[in-house]
Design a protein around this motif. Structure first.
Motif, PDB file in Angstrom:
ATOM      1  N   SER A 165      -1.148  -3.049   5.347  1.00 29.03           N
ATOM      2  CA  SER A 165      -0.085  -2.302   4.677  1.00 29.03           C
ATOM      3  C   SER A 165       0.536  -3.102   3.542  1.00 29.03           C
ATOM      4  O   SER A 165       0.998  -2.540   2.560  1.00 29.03           O
ATOM      5  CB  SER A 165       1.008  -1.933   5.680  1.00 29.03           C
ATOM      6  N   ALA A 214      -7.157  -2.347   8.090  1.00 28.80           N
ATOM      7  CA  ALA A 214      -6.324  -2.034   6.925  1.00 28.80           C
ATOM      8  C   ALA A 214      -5.088  -2.933   6.903  1.00 28.80           C
ATOM      9  O   ALA A 214      -4.602  -3.360   7.947  1.00 28.80           O
ATOM     10  CB  ALA A 214      -5.911  -0.575   6.976  1.00 28.80           C
ATOM     11  N   PRO A 261      -3.165   1.995  -3.944  1.00 30.14           N
ATOM     12  CA  PRO A 261      -3.262   3.274  -3.245  1.00 30.14           C
ATOM     13  C   PRO A 261      -3.873   3.222  -1.851  1.00 30.14           C
ATOM     14  O   PRO A 261      -3.667   4.137  -1.063  1.00 30.14           O
ATOM     15  CB  PRO A 261      -4.130   4.116  -4.179  1.00 30.14           C
ATOM     16  N   SER A 262      -4.612   2.168  -1.507  1.00 31.21           N
ATOM     17  CA  SER A 262      -5.357   2.193  -0.248  1.00 31.21           C
ATOM     18  C   SER A 262      -5.122   0.951   0.599  1.00 31.21           C
ATOM     19  O   SER A 262      -5.423  -0.163   0.172  1.00 31.21           O
ATOM     20  CB  SER A 262      -6.856   2.325  -0.554  1.00 31.21           C
ATOM     21  N   LYS A 263      -4.623   1.150   1.812  1.00 34.09           N
ATOM     22  CA  LYS A 263      -4.435   0.017   2.719  1.00 34.09           C
ATOM     23  C   LYS A 263      -5.775  -0.499   3.225  1.00 34.09           C
ATOM     24  O   LYS A 263      -5.915  -1.680   3.524  1.00 34.09           O
ATOM     25  CB  LYS A 263      -3.490   0.375   3.862  1.00 34.09           C
ATOM     26  N   ALA A 264      -6.788   0.374   3.289  1.00 35.22           N
ATOM     27  CA  ALA A 264      -8.128  -0.063   3.695  1.00 35.22           C
ATOM     28  C   ALA A 264      -8.705  -1.026   2.655  1.00 35.22           C
ATOM     29  O   ALA A 264      -9.263  -2.076   2.997  1.00 35.22           O
ATOM     30  CB  ALA A 264      -9.045   1.134   3.876  1.00 35.22           C
ATOM     31  N   GLN A 265      -8.545  -0.679   1.391  1.00 34.87           N
ATOM     32  CA  GLN A 265      -9.004  -1.541   0.299  1.00 34.87           C
ATOM     33  C   GLN A 265      -8.243  -2.863   0.302  1.00 34.87           C
ATOM     34  O   GLN A 265      -8.828  -3.921   0.101  1.00 34.87           O
ATOM     35  CB  GLN A 265      -8.776  -0.822  -1.029  1.00 34.87           C
ATOM     36  N   ASP A 314      -0.368   4.304   1.043  1.00 26.76           N
ATOM     37  CA  ASP A 314      -0.843   5.292   2.019  1.00 26.76           C
ATOM     38  C   ASP A 314      -0.496   4.896   3.465  1.00 26.76           C
ATOM     39  O   ASP A 314      -1.226   5.204   4.395  1.00 26.76           O
ATOM     40  CB  ASP A 314      -2.342   5.547   1.862  1.00 26.76           C
ATOM     41  N   SER A 335       0.837  -1.196   0.000  1.00 21.59           N
ATOM     42  CA  SER A 335       0.000   0.000   0.000  1.00 21.59           C
ATOM     43  C   SER A 335       0.876   1.252   0.000  1.00 21.59           C
ATOM     44  O   SER A 335       1.943   1.267   0.594  1.00 21.59           O
ATOM     45  CB  SER A 335      -0.904  -0.013   1.228  1.00 21.59           C
TER      46      SER A 335
END
Length: 125
Positions: free
Chosen positions: A97, A95, A81-85, A56, A54
């Motif tokens: 990483s 999230a 782009p997104s650790k949540a995704q 972010d 990730s």
């Protein structure tokens, strides 16, 4: 927000979506490792077939060395782009990483295409 210093390539949006889908497929039909510590272990033990990092992550030092480690072990990697995704497609409520795919399962063909496209992007640099 600009990409952190460790991001070595800027993947197109469709490649990012394909990578997240490969993680989802590998989670259900193969094996993945979630979290930086587990990813490091899988890389060092030679189990990782593909690593997703990730961009972010704060502070960035948490994952900044992963691209170098992957390059040393000749393991392909990709940025999302997104650790949540990433956490969501990895099947966890928090999230993530980084995630490594150790057994792609049904995502094998999908993953081969992604690795090929990432290699093409890197050669263009």
């Amino acid at each position: 927000m600009p990409n952190p210093y460790y991001v070595t390539l800027q993947p197109p949006e469709e490649l990012t979506r394909a990578t997240l889908e490969a993680v989802r497929l590998a989670r259900t039909s193969g094996k993945i490792r979630k979290g930086v510590n587990e990813v490091i272990k899988s890389i060092e033990r030679g189990q990782a077939k593909f690593v997703v990092i990730s961009t972010d992550v704060d502070p960035p030092e948490i994952v900044a060395f992963l691209p170098t480690l992957c390059d040393e072990k000749k393991i392909p990697y990709m940025f999302v782009p997104s650790k949540a995704q990433l956490g969501e497609v990895a099947g966890i409520a928090v999230a993530a990483s980084a995630v490594s795919i150790t057994d792609p399962g049904e995502a094998k063909g999908y993953l081969e295409e992604i690795v090929k496209k990432v290699a093409e992007i890197r050669q263009q640099k």
